[in-house]
Design a protein around this motif. Structure first.
Motif, PDB file in Angstrom:
ATOM      1  N   PRO A  63       0.758  -1.275  -0.226  1.00 52.72           N
ATOM      2  CA  PRO A  63       0.123   0.079  -0.036  1.00 52.72           C
ATOM      3  C   PRO A  63       0.970   1.317   0.077  1.00 52.72           C
ATOM      4  N   LYS A  64       0.355   2.251  -0.654  1.00 54.05           N
ATOM      5  CA  LYS A  64       1.408   3.445  -1.075  1.00 54.05           C
ATOM      6  C   LYS A  64       1.642   4.050   0.526  1.00 54.05           C
ATOM      7  N   ALA A  65       0.579   4.199   1.511  1.00 51.58           N
ATOM      8  CA  ALA A  65       0.580   5.044   2.546  1.00 51.58           C
ATOM      9  C   ALA A  65       1.974   4.154   3.358  1.00 51.58           C
ATOM     10  N   TYR A  66       1.941   2.807   3.225  1.00 52.74           N
ATOM     11  CA  TYR A  66       2.822   1.970   4.032  1.00 52.74           C
ATOM     12  C   TYR A  66       4.314   2.297   3.332  1.00 52.74           C
ATOM     13  N   ASN A 116      -4.759   4.626  15.750  1.00 47.61           N
ATOM     14  CA  ASN A 116      -5.651   3.154  15.742  1.00 47.61           C
ATOM     15  C   ASN A 116      -6.966   2.782  16.914  1.00 47.61           C
ATOM     16  N   ILE A 177       1.700   3.196  11.923  1.00 52.19           N
ATOM     17  CA  ILE A 177       1.409   3.224  10.584  1.00 52.19           C
ATOM     18  C   ILE A 177       1.361   1.992   9.716  1.00 52.19           C
ATOM     19  N   THR A 178       2.552   1.036  10.181  1.00 46.57           N
ATOM     20  CA  THR A 178       2.545  -0.419   9.823  1.00 46.57           C
ATOM     21  C   THR A 178       1.460  -0.888  10.154  1.00 46.57           C
ATOM     22  N   ARG A 180      -1.528  -0.117  10.689  1.00 50.23           N
ATOM     23  CA  ARG A 180      -2.707   0.412  10.140  1.00 50.23           C
ATOM     24  C   ARG A 180      -2.788   0.346   8.545  1.00 50.23           C
ATOM     25  N   TYR A 181      -1.719   0.487   8.020  1.00 47.53           N
ATOM     26  CA  TYR A 181      -1.540   0.426   6.560  1.00 47.53           C
ATOM     27  C   TYR A 181      -0.926  -0.480   5.812  1.00 47.53           C
ATOM     28  N   SER A 182      -0.236  -1.339   6.382  1.00 45.36           N
ATOM     29  CA  SER A 182       0.737  -2.248   5.706  1.00 45.36           C
ATOM     30  C   SER A 182      -0.071  -3.375   4.958  1.00 45.36           C
ATOM     31  N   ARG A 183      -1.211  -3.844   5.445  1.00 53.53           N
ATOM     32  CA  ARG A 183      -2.083  -4.857   5.015  1.00 53.53           C
ATOM     33  C   ARG A 183      -1.549  -6.316   4.838  1.00 53.53           C
ATOM     34  N   GLN A 241       2.465  -6.642  12.997  1.00 50.16           N
ATOM     35  CA  GLN A 241       1.171  -7.082  11.935  1.00 50.16           C
ATOM     36  C   GLN A 241       0.234  -7.832  12.502  1.00 50.16           C
TER      37      GLN A 241
END
Length: 296
Positions: A63-66, A116, A177-178, A180-183, A241
């Motif tokens: 994901p771009k945010a990650y 979060n 950020i990891t 929330r956004y890493s998926r 994660q």
């Protein structure tokens, strides 16, 4: 039998143990190769090992945010911490700077509130205050701790202290950020490659960079730290994660005590009593922060 959550959390604990060797080894390697050169060698070793063991990461799957947000924070953290320790005026100051870095567990929980939606009790804030007081206690050494003396301490090496505080904030942001956004994707290998490249560019274009002189012990230290770092960050990324982030952050609160002990032994230091009091304050403050978020 362990659940996937428990297994991931235990894997994250491995990172905490390995990270406890960071401050002492970073300082030792920096004394041999310089702040920038030593860090570049360590993270190049880490990046190569991760490429061989995990392969080249698929950038398109992240994901771009990650990728951009997490990547920038990761690189910023590694460079800030390594240069802070390397730029310390002496070994005792490098120990102080290493402890400032350990504000990040407390900050991770604080930042989890907006990132979060972490619920908390009001005594979270006294926990943060206790950790900050611990940092002041570490920095005051054997002095009376007056504001003037503390400011003089900071002004003696402002860049190194600023980098240590930046590192603590950057890593706390990265963790959230990891999460929330890493998926489920893992960019650690790519981020270490970026870190090593940035450090080598700084080394090449910095007129003050000294030539690298290789010896057996420094090279073994680089190899050990590169290997342990590769293992630790892979384990930590998996832990935050898929494991219990709050529990991992809490366990990491004991890292300052272990890290200070190992660094003192490795560097041959005997810190003042006030230093250990400050380390305990940082640890206890972080534990209070964790307890303020339990079962909510």
């Amino acid at each position: 039998m362990l659940t996937p959550l428990s297994r991931a959390t235990l894997i994250g604990f491995t990172a905490i143990l390995l990270w406890s060797t960071t401050v002492g080894l970073l300082r030792s390697v920096s004394e041999a190769f310089g702040a920038t050169g030593g860090a570049a060698l360590i993270y190049s070793t880490t990046a190569l090992l991760l490429c061989f063991t995990r392969g080249i990461p698929n950038i398109g799957a992240m994901p771009k945010a990650y990728l951009w947000g997490g990547g920038a924070l990761f690189v910023g953290y590694e460079i800030s911490l390594a240069l802070a320790i390397g730029l310390a005026s002496n070994r005792n100051q490098s120990l102080e700077l290493g402890m400032i870095n350990y504000l990040w567990p407390c900050l991770t929980i604080i930042l989890a509130i907006p990132f979060n939606q972490q619920r908390f009790r009001l005594w979270l804030w006294p926990g943060l205050a206790l950790s900050l007081l611990g940092i002041i206690w570490v920095m005051k050494g054997q002095s009376a701790g007056s504001p003037v003396l503390l400011l003089n301490n900071l002004s003696s090496n402002p860049l190194a202290y600023a980098l240590a505080f930046i590192a603590a904030i950057a890593w706390a942001l990265y963790n959230n950020i990891t999460r929330r956004y890493s998926r489920g994707t893992n960019g650690v290998t790519l981020f270490f490659m970026m870190t090593a490249l940035a450090l080598w560019l700084k080394y090449v274009f910095d007129a003050q960079s000294a030539p690298l002189h290789f010896g057996l012990r420094p090279l073994l230290e680089v190899l050990f730290m590169g290997t342990s770092t590769a293992i630790a960050y892979s384990a930590w990324n998996h832990g935050i994660q898929h494991g219990n982030l709050t529990l991992l952050a809490t366990a990491s609160y004991f890292t300052p005590v272990l890290s200070a002990s190992l660094a003192s032994l490795w560097l041959g230091l005997t810190p003042a009593l006030a230093f250990w009091q400050g380390v305990l304050m940082i640890t206890l403050g972080s534990i209070v922060c964790w307890l303020a978020t339990r079962r909510l």
